[in-house]
Design a protein around this motif. Structure first.
Motif, PDB file in Angstrom:
ATOM      1  N   LYS A 407       0.833  -1.205   0.000  1.00 52.57           N
ATOM      2  CA  LYS A 407       0.000   0.000   0.000  1.00 52.57           C
ATOM      3  C   LYS A 407       0.865   1.251   0.000  1.00 52.57           C
ATOM      4  CE  LYS A 407      -4.006  -2.016   2.367  1.00 52.57           C
ATOM      5  NZ  LYS A 407      -4.814  -2.010   3.624  1.00 52.57           N
ATOM      6  N   ASN A 411       0.713   4.176  -2.964  1.00 51.94           N
ATOM      7  CA  ASN A 411       0.377   5.575  -2.719  1.00 51.94           C
ATOM      8  C   ASN A 411       1.567   6.510  -2.892  1.00 51.94           C
ATOM      9  OD1 ASN A 411      -2.247   4.790  -2.002  1.00 51.94           O
ATOM     10  ND2 ASN A 411      -1.671   4.484   0.132  1.00 51.94           N
ATOM     11  N   ARG A 483      -5.621   2.795  -8.509  1.00 52.69           N
ATOM     12  CA  ARG A 483      -6.695   2.101  -7.804  1.00 52.69           C
ATOM     13  C   ARG A 483      -6.314   1.960  -6.337  1.00 52.69           C
ATOM     14  NH1 ARG A 483      -8.298  -2.855 -11.966  1.00 52.69           N
ATOM     15  NH2 ARG A 483      -8.937  -1.522 -13.726  1.00 52.69           N
ATOM     16  N   SER A 484      -6.653   2.967  -5.571  1.00 54.90           N
ATOM     17  CA  SER A 484      -6.346   2.989  -4.146  1.00 54.90           C
ATOM     18  C   SER A 484      -7.395   3.854  -3.454  1.00 54.90           C
ATOM     19  CB  SER A 484      -4.945   3.543  -3.906  1.00 54.90           C
ATOM     20  OG  SER A 484      -4.712   3.759  -2.531  1.00 54.90           O
ATOM     21  N   LYS A 485      -7.847   3.409  -2.289  1.00 57.42           N
ATOM     22  CA  LYS A 485      -8.881   4.158  -1.577  1.00 57.42           C
ATOM     23  C   LYS A 485      -8.391   5.548  -1.196  1.00 57.42           C
ATOM     24  CE  LYS A 485     -11.247   0.113   0.347  1.00 57.42           C
ATOM     25  NZ  LYS A 485     -11.670  -0.582   1.596  1.00 57.42           N
ATOM     26  N   LYS A 486      -7.172   5.616  -0.682  1.00 56.64           N
ATOM     27  CA  LYS A 486      -6.644   6.917  -0.266  1.00 56.64           C
ATOM     28  C   LYS A 486      -6.466   7.849  -1.463  1.00 56.64           C
ATOM     29  CE  LYS A 486      -4.321   5.336   3.933  1.00 56.64           C
ATOM     30  NZ  LYS A 486      -3.045   5.267   4.687  1.00 56.64           N
ATOM     31  N   LYS A 488      -8.202   7.699  -4.244  1.00 60.68           N
ATOM     32  CA  LYS A 488      -9.537   8.095  -4.716  1.00 60.68           C
ATOM     33  C   LYS A 488     -10.095   9.235  -3.866  1.00 60.68           C
ATOM     34  CE  LYS A 488     -11.002   3.781  -6.903  1.00 60.68           C
ATOM     35  NZ  LYS A 488     -11.974   2.642  -6.868  1.00 60.68           N
ATOM     36  N   ASN A 489      -9.876   9.144  -2.548  1.00 60.25           N
ATOM     37  CA  ASN A 489     -10.315  10.240  -1.677  1.00 60.25           C
ATOM     38  C   ASN A 489      -9.567  11.528  -2.010  1.00 60.25           C
ATOM     39  OD1 ASN A 489     -12.042   8.487  -0.350  1.00 60.25           O
ATOM     40  ND2 ASN A 489     -10.533   7.981   1.237  1.00 60.25           N
TER      41      ASN A 489
END
Length: 716
Positions: A407, A411, A483-486, A488-489
């Motif tokens: 991760k 990022n 493609r990463s949640k952080k 995308k936020n």
């Protein structure tokens, strides 16, 4: 085995199948048995081989993509050259009497030129002509050798040179001349142009010269060719240009003026030259680094020091991207060979599977990692005991830590690209002009603690609206592909900021009356004023500026810069801060320097000081570290020259040498002839001094005729 015979003879004994020689061990067996941690050697070898092949395959594809534009231009040039002859006007006829020549500017990265020329030759053979020959200067020292290479490369046969011995000539050899090439070319083109009777072409186009494929001669290293040989070859070819559709390609490493320096006007006027500029080696390097280092898809990583060494070798040695990739492959091989935990250096899913299969020995190695020790020290006492004693619990923690490491990489690189996009165009390039420079800063330390970063943030808060919006849109494109949640936020917040920028009006919120108040004290000053009054007025203006209300754009700009600063502080931590980073990062700078940064002078000095080690002769070994009198002459002369100053007296040097050599011969020191210089010793000494001069340790000097100057210091 014995043989009895009346007469002498030679007998052949075939070895029995039982006594066959042992086959050399394969790469895999050598890797597995000699590496650190052989229990996981097979899996590590497979991972290393897969990454090695990935580098090789993607490098070839990248090479073709980067040189596609210049190669397509050369192909178009070769096609246009063959179409010039179809026009009947006077200008076209004059152009047709010249030899079409493409001057290809490749740069000083000579080791990479072979790849470019190989790609060019393959493309020419596939789409333009099958008649392509490449020449190197070392094979063409004389005109006859150049002509021979051309004919042999095109005709694929043995070519006889006039001054060769008849015994060495093959019976089927052909004469070395362009007339022979003309006859061969005409016969080949006639064979290829023959068609069936039912598919005959119109007679008006059968013999048109533009239909014939050109003959391309590639000079790979133009600067290294003998100018006289090159001039003669061009003049000879110009006489056959109406019979042979010749075309030249000059590979130039330095400057286009090389052609003017090598060829006089009478020769260069026979050529129709067009310049082609290839991609610069620095741009090629940036693309390679972006492909293999600045990506989370490639699991193997380099620490800041190792990357700095490879980049330094590139810029200060040869500018060769090919050698840079070899250095990357060397680091990859050394990492998997020397690091048993490199079995975790792979994709996320494979790393998690391998982590579950770790044995007790591998888990003990994890406990010894410096990053894991720091992680354990930050845990509670009970957690520390479980981590250091319970293998099952440690596997679960390793599973979590490997996820966090992937991760982190996922990022890290998008935020790094966004920061580079925002700061690469700032004045003075505070965070580097290239993204690799910013990457090295982030690998070295916390980038937000550096003075240059703080200055860059201040400059970003002074950006104009149009410039800032364009840069933020580029950052949004970078984050959109991750493609990463952080991420995308972060993308959602960035798009919200962009929408707010679009909603801003052109007018500012500051009232005109307030602006007038800022300058009104200066307007109200009398024409004649004292220094005290002027100072008092300027202080008032400064205070009013500080208390000025910020416009909506300035507030939004500061908020945007603070948002980017927050991303940097959250995701651009150095890799040393991540537990288990050692499984992916290669850090042995000494090994890379030892293999890639050659130091021939040091090796020569060690060899001359310790000949017993290099010659594997124990009789030359001494206990007190001195040199044996039975050592080779050059070793004795080198050891004696270390005892001298800047200038060495040749006669004193010869006397000392003769004394040492006499002791080696076993002569009695009390005899009068001991140490006397005879012709043999004199000749041996002259040869030793000449060898030292060739190696660069001494040189002749004009200060004193019987002296030589010493060139090296600090010898072994």
């Amino acid at each position: 085995m014995s043989t009895s015979s009346v007469s002498k003879g030679c007998f052949v004994f075939k070895p029995s199948p039982k006594k066959r020689k042992k086959q050399n061990p394969s790469q895999e067996s050598y890797f597995i048995h000699d590496c650190e941690g052989p229990e996981s050697g097979q899996r590590r070898f497979k991972l290393c081989q897969d990454l090695w092949n990935q580098i090789k395959t993607e490098t070839e594809v990248l090479q073709d993509e980067l040189h596609r534009k210049i190669l397509d231009s050369l192909l178009d040039f070769s096609r246009k050259c063959s179409s010039i002859r179809r026009h009947g006007d006077w200008a076209s006829q004059m152009r047709a009497s010249e030899i079409p020549t493409a001057a290809l500017m490749l740069g000083v990265n000579v080791p990479d030129h072979d790849l470019t020329f190989n790609s060019l030759s393959d493309l020419l053979r596939q789409s333009v002509t099958p008649y392509v020959v490449s020449l190197q200067a070392k094979e063409c020292g004389a005109l006859k050798h150049l002509m021979k290479r051309v004919l042999e490369g095109l005709m694929d046969t043995v070519v006889a040179v006039d001054d060769e011995d008849e015994a060495d000539q093959v019976q089927k050899s052909v004469h070395c001349s362009l007339t022979t090439l003309c006859d061969w070319y005409i016969s080949r083109t006639k064979k290829s142009s023959n068609v069936s009777p039912g598919k005959k072409r119109p007679s008006s186009v059968v013999d048109e010269p533009e239909q014939l494929p050109p003959i391309v001669v590639v000079f790979k290293d133009l600067e290294a060719f003998n100018p006289k040989v090159l001039q003669d070859f061009i003049q000879i070819c110009s006489r056959y240009i109406h019979r042979l559709p010749l075309m030249f390609i000059f590979g130039i490493a330095t400057s286009p003026s090389t052609i003017q320096h090598m060829l006089p006007h009478s020769v260069s006027s026979l050529l129709c030259i067009q310049l082609f500029q290839s991609l610069s080696c620095t741009e090629h390097l940036a693309t390679v680094i972006d492909k293999f280092i600045l990506t989370h898809h490639f699991p193997f990583k380099l620490t800041e020091k190792v990357l700095s060494v490879l980049v330094s070798i590139f810029f200060f040695h040869d500018f060769s991207v090919r050698n840079f990739i070899k250095g990357l492959q060397l680091a990859l091989l050394e990492h998997f060979y020397a690091q048993p935990l490199s079995v975790l250096c792979c994709g996320k899913e494979a790393a998690l599977r391998n982590a579950a299969q770790l044995g007790h020995g591998d888990l003990e190695r994890i406990r010894q990692l410096p990053s894991f020790k720091r992680y354990v020290e930050g845990q509670e006492a009970e957690e520390q005991v479980n981590l250091m004693t319970d293998d099952s619990y440690l596997k679960e923690v390793c599973h979590k830590l490997m996820k966090n490491l992937h991760k982190y990489h996922k990022n890290y690189y998008p935020v790094l690209r966004c920061l580079h996009t925002l700061t690469s165009t700032l004045p003075r390039h505070l965070l580097g002009k290239q993204i690799r420079e910013l990457h090295e800063m982030c690998l070295r330390t916390n980038v937000w603690e550096q003075e240059n970063y703080q200055s860059a943030v201040k400059l970003l808060k002074m950006r104009a609206k149009d410039e800032l919006v364009v840069l933020l849109q580029k950052c949004a494109e970078i984050l959109r592909s991750v493609r990463s949640k952080k991420m995308k936020n972060a993308l959602n917040q960035l798009e919200e900021l962009l929408c707010r920028f679009q909603q801003l009006d052109a007018a500012t919120d500051v009232a005109p009356s307030e602006d007038e108040c800022l300058v009104s004290p200066v307007k109200n000053l009398p024409k004649k004023t004292d220094l005290f009054q002027l100072q008092k007025t300027l202080l008032k203006m400064n205070e009013s500026r500080r208390s000025k209300k910020l416009s909506s754009f300035e507030i939004l700009r500061n908020e945007t810069v603070d948002f980017v600063d927050g991303l940097v502080r959250s995701h651009l931590w150095p890799p040393e801060s991540q537990p288990l980073h050692e499984v992916c990062y290669y850090s042995s700078v000494a090994t890379v320097k030892h293999h890639l940064n050659a130091t021939p002078r040091t090796s020569i000095q060690v060899a001359l000081s310790n000949p017993d080690h290099y010659l594997e002769n124990d009789s030359l070994k001494t206990k007190d570290g001195t040199l044996s009198s039975a050592a080779p002459d050059i070793c004795i002369a080198y050891k004696l020259h270390l005892e001298c100053g800047r200038l060495i007296n040749l006669y004193d040097w010869l006397e000392a040498y003769a004394t040492v050599v006499s002791a080696a011969e076993g002569a009695d020191p009390n005899e009068d002839a001991f140490g006397r210089v005879d012709e043999v010793k004199h000749a041996r000494f002259i040869r030793a001094v000449s060898e030292l001069e060739f190696l660069g340790f001494v040189k002749s000097t004009k200060q004193k005729t019987d002296h030589v100057a010493r060139l090296t210091w600090g010898g072994c």
